[in-house]
Design a protein around this motif. Structure first.
Motif, PDB file in Angstrom:
ATOM      1  N   MET A  81      58.489 -31.322  44.232  1.00  0.00           N
ATOM      2  CA  MET A  81      58.473 -32.636  44.931  1.00  0.00           C
ATOM      3  C   MET A  81      59.447 -32.716  45.982  1.00  0.00           C
ATOM      4  O   MET A  81      60.546 -31.893  45.584  1.00  0.00           O
ATOM      5  CB  MET A  81      58.434 -33.796  44.067  1.00  0.00           C
ATOM      6  CG  MET A  81      57.320 -34.020  42.862  1.00  0.00           C
ATOM      7  SD  MET A  81      57.312 -35.313  41.634  1.00  0.00           S
ATOM      8  CE  MET A  81      57.146 -36.660  42.718  1.00  0.00           C
ATOM      9  N   GLN A  82      59.147 -33.679  46.637  1.00  0.00           N
ATOM     10  CA  GLN A  82      60.275 -33.939  47.735  1.00  0.00           C
ATOM     11  C   GLN A  82      61.405 -34.798  47.093  1.00  0.00           C
ATOM     12  O   GLN A  82      60.913 -35.618  46.031  1.00  0.00           O
ATOM     13  CB  GLN A  82      59.775 -34.892  48.859  1.00  0.00           C
ATOM     14  CG  GLN A  82      59.041 -34.211  49.999  1.00  0.00           C
ATOM     15  CD  GLN A  82      59.651 -32.925  50.588  1.00  0.00           C
ATOM     16  OE1 GLN A  82      60.649 -33.305  50.917  1.00  0.00           O
ATOM     17  NE2 GLN A  82      58.825 -31.713  50.555  1.00  0.00           N
ATOM     18  N   PRO A  83      62.642 -34.788  47.196  1.00  0.00           N
ATOM     19  CA  PRO A  83      63.715 -35.329  46.418  1.00  0.00           C
ATOM     20  C   PRO A  83      63.429 -36.712  46.524  1.00  0.00           C
ATOM     21  O   PRO A  83      63.779 -37.706  45.497  1.00  0.00           O
ATOM     22  CB  PRO A  83      64.992 -34.951  47.253  1.00  0.00           C
ATOM     23  CG  PRO A  83      64.678 -33.735  47.871  1.00  0.00           C
ATOM     24  CD  PRO A  83      63.390 -33.796  48.234  1.00  0.00           C
ATOM     25  N   ARG A 104      67.104 -30.057  33.020  1.00  0.00           N
ATOM     26  CA  ARG A 104      66.358 -28.818  33.085  1.00  0.00           C
ATOM     27  C   ARG A 104      65.871 -28.418  34.603  1.00  0.00           C
ATOM     28  O   ARG A 104      65.773 -26.933  34.881  1.00  0.00           O
ATOM     29  CB  ARG A 104      64.979 -28.922  32.176  1.00  0.00           C
ATOM     30  CG  ARG A 104      65.212 -29.295  30.899  1.00  0.00           C
ATOM     31  CD  ARG A 104      64.293 -28.734  29.989  1.00  0.00           C
ATOM     32  NE  ARG A 104      63.747 -27.438  30.285  1.00  0.00           N
ATOM     33  CZ  ARG A 104      62.333 -27.148  29.797  1.00  0.00           C
ATOM     34  NH1 ARG A 104      61.764 -28.200  29.388  1.00  0.00           N
ATOM     35  NH2 ARG A 104      61.911 -26.035  29.994  1.00  0.00           N
ATOM     36  N   LEU A 105      66.204 -29.108  35.454  1.00  0.00           N
ATOM     37  CA  LEU A 105      65.943 -28.688  36.931  1.00  0.00           C
ATOM     38  C   LEU A 105      67.240 -27.952  37.440  1.00  0.00           C
ATOM     39  O   LEU A 105      68.205 -28.005  36.915  1.00  0.00           O
ATOM     40  CB  LEU A 105      65.995 -30.005  37.771  1.00  0.00           C
ATOM     41  CG  LEU A 105      64.657 -30.733  37.833  1.00  0.00           C
ATOM     42  CD1 LEU A 105      64.742 -32.008  38.573  1.00  0.00           C
ATOM     43  CD2 LEU A 105      63.318 -29.907  38.127  1.00  0.00           C
ATOM     44  N   SER A 111      70.510 -32.161  42.056  1.00  0.00           N
ATOM     45  CA  SER A 111      71.664 -33.098  42.892  1.00  0.00           C
ATOM     46  C   SER A 111      70.837 -33.666  44.239  1.00  0.00           C
ATOM     47  O   SER A 111      71.373 -34.812  44.542  1.00  0.00           O
ATOM     48  CB  SER A 111      72.823 -32.166  43.479  1.00  0.00           C
ATOM     49  OG  SER A 111      72.245 -31.109  44.327  1.00  0.00           O
ATOM     50  N   ALA A 112      69.891 -33.015  44.660  1.00  0.00           N
ATOM     51  CA  ALA A 112      69.061 -33.579  45.911  1.00  0.00           C
ATOM     52  C   ALA A 112      68.387 -34.876  45.384  1.00  0.00           C
ATOM     53  O   ALA A 112      68.262 -35.909  46.105  1.00  0.00           O
ATOM     54  CB  ALA A 112      68.109 -32.978  46.401  1.00  0.00           C
ATOM     55  N   ILE A 113      67.822 -34.872  44.310  1.00  0.00           N
ATOM     56  CA  ILE A 113      67.195 -36.178  43.560  1.00  0.00           C
ATOM     57  C   ILE A 113      68.295 -37.261  43.226  1.00  0.00           C
ATOM     58  O   ILE A 113      67.865 -38.484  43.671  1.00  0.00           O
ATOM     59  CB  ILE A 113      66.232 -35.785  42.299  1.00  0.00           C
ATOM     60  CG1 ILE A 113      65.067 -34.753  42.762  1.00  0.00           C
ATOM     61  CG2 ILE A 113      65.910 -36.902  41.598  1.00  0.00           C
ATOM     62  CD1 ILE A 113      64.366 -34.027  41.446  1.00  0.00           C
ATOM     63  N   ALA A 120      73.705 -46.772  40.964  1.00  0.00           N
ATOM     64  CA  ALA A 120      73.573 -47.209  39.711  1.00  0.00           C
ATOM     65  C   ALA A 120      72.980 -46.402  38.790  1.00  0.00           C
ATOM     66  O   ALA A 120      73.376 -45.765  37.700  1.00  0.00           O
ATOM     67  CB  ALA A 120      73.347 -48.750  39.725  1.00  0.00           C
ATOM     68  N   ARG A 121      71.683 -46.222  39.382  1.00  0.00           N
ATOM     69  CA  ARG A 121      70.771 -45.325  38.331  1.00  0.00           C
ATOM     70  C   ARG A 121      71.044 -44.060  38.153  1.00  0.00           C
ATOM     71  O   ARG A 121      71.017 -43.241  36.998  1.00  0.00           O
ATOM     72  CB  ARG A 121      69.229 -45.476  38.792  1.00  0.00           C
ATOM     73  CG  ARG A 121      68.295 -44.777  38.051  1.00  0.00           C
ATOM     74  CD  ARG A 121      68.125 -45.435  36.834  1.00  0.00           C
ATOM     75  NE  ARG A 121      66.571 -44.688  36.350  1.00  0.00           N
ATOM     76  CZ  ARG A 121      66.327 -44.364  35.131  1.00  0.00           C
ATOM     77  NH1 ARG A 121      67.110 -44.846  33.964  1.00  0.00           N
ATOM     78  NH2 ARG A 121      65.459 -43.627  34.610  1.00  0.00           N
ATOM     79  N   GLY A 122      71.528 -43.430  39.308  1.00  0.00           N
ATOM     80  CA  GLY A 122      71.933 -42.053  39.162  1.00  0.00           C
ATOM     81  C   GLY A 122      73.277 -41.716  38.307  1.00  0.00           C
ATOM     82  O   GLY A 122      73.154 -40.765  37.658  1.00  0.00           O
ATOM     83  N   ALA A 123      74.091 -42.889  38.487  1.00  0.00           N
ATOM     84  CA  ALA A 123      75.320 -42.724  37.697  1.00  0.00           C
ATOM     85  C   ALA A 123      74.982 -42.773  36.200  1.00  0.00           C
ATOM     86  O   ALA A 123      75.352 -41.971  35.183  1.00  0.00           O
ATOM     87  CB  ALA A 123      76.072 -43.883  38.207  1.00  0.00           C
ATOM     88  N   ALA A 124      73.889 -43.715  35.869  1.00  0.00           N
ATOM     89  CA  ALA A 124      73.505 -43.839  34.580  1.00  0.00           C
ATOM     90  C   ALA A 124      72.865 -42.600  33.907  1.00  0.00           C
ATOM     91  O   ALA A 124      73.113 -42.023  32.843  1.00  0.00           O
ATOM     92  CB  ALA A 124      72.637 -45.117  34.377  1.00  0.00           C
TER      93      ALA A 124
END
Length: 141
Positions: A81-83, A104-105, A111-113, A120-124
Motif C-alpha cells: 500500500m501507499q504509506p 513485522r514490516l 517509517s514511511a507509514i 500522537a497516534r504514531g508515538a502511541a
C-alpha cells in the motif's frame, strides 16, 4: 598468688580422651548448623531464579502472542500500500494489531507509514512496540 596444680601426662591424656567425644559432637553440630543456613540461602536463591524463569516465560509468551496477531498475508497487503493509505487504515486498528503490523514490516515501509500518521497516534504505536520488546542493554539481537 596460687599456682594451678600440675597434672601428670597420664592425667592430661585421660582428660583429652574424656572430652574428645563432646568436642567432636560440638564440631559436627556447628557444621550442621552452617550447612542448614547455607541450604536455606540456596533455597531462597533457587526460588528467586524460578520466579524469574516464570516471569521470562510469561513475557516470551506475551511477545509471541503479540507477533502472531498478524500474518504474512496481512503484512504483504500493507507493504504494497501507499504509506498515506496504510497510515489511515492503521490509525483505525486496535493498538496491538497496528503495532504488531508495524513491527513485522520492513523498517523503511514502517517509517514511511509512521511519517504519514498523526504524531500522537504514531508515538502511541511506537511506545506500544517498545513495550513489547525487552531492553537489550545496547546489545544487538
Amino acid at each position: 598468688m596460687a599456682r594451678a596444680p600440675v597434672h601428670s601426662p597420664r592425667e592430661q591424656q585421660q582428660y583429652c580422651s574424656n572430652i574428645a567425644a563432646s568436642v567432636e559432637a560440638a564440631r559436627i553440630a556447628r557444621q550442621q548448623k552452617l550447612l542448614t543456613e547455607m541450604e536455606a540461602q540456596l533455597s531462597q536463591k533457587l526460588a528467586a531464579l524460578e520466579a524469574k524463569q516464570v516471569e521470562v516465560a510469561a513475557q516470551l509468551d506475551k511477545l509471541e502472542s503479540f507477533e502472531r496477531k498478524t500474518n504474512d498475508a496481512l503484512v504483504a497487503f500493507y507493504t504494497g500500500m501507499q504509506p498515506d493509505a496504510a497510515a489511515a487504515q492503521l490509525a483505525e486498528l486496535d493498538d496491538d494489531i497496528a503495532a504488531a503490523l508495524l513491527l513485522r514490516l520492513k523498517a523503511k515501509a514502517a517509517s514511511a507509514i509512521l511519517n504519514e500518521m498523526n504524531a500522537a497516534r504514531g508515538a502511541a504505536l511506537a511506545k506500544r512496540i517498545a513495550q513489547q520488546r525487552p531492553a537489550n542493554d545496547g546489545k544487538k539481537p
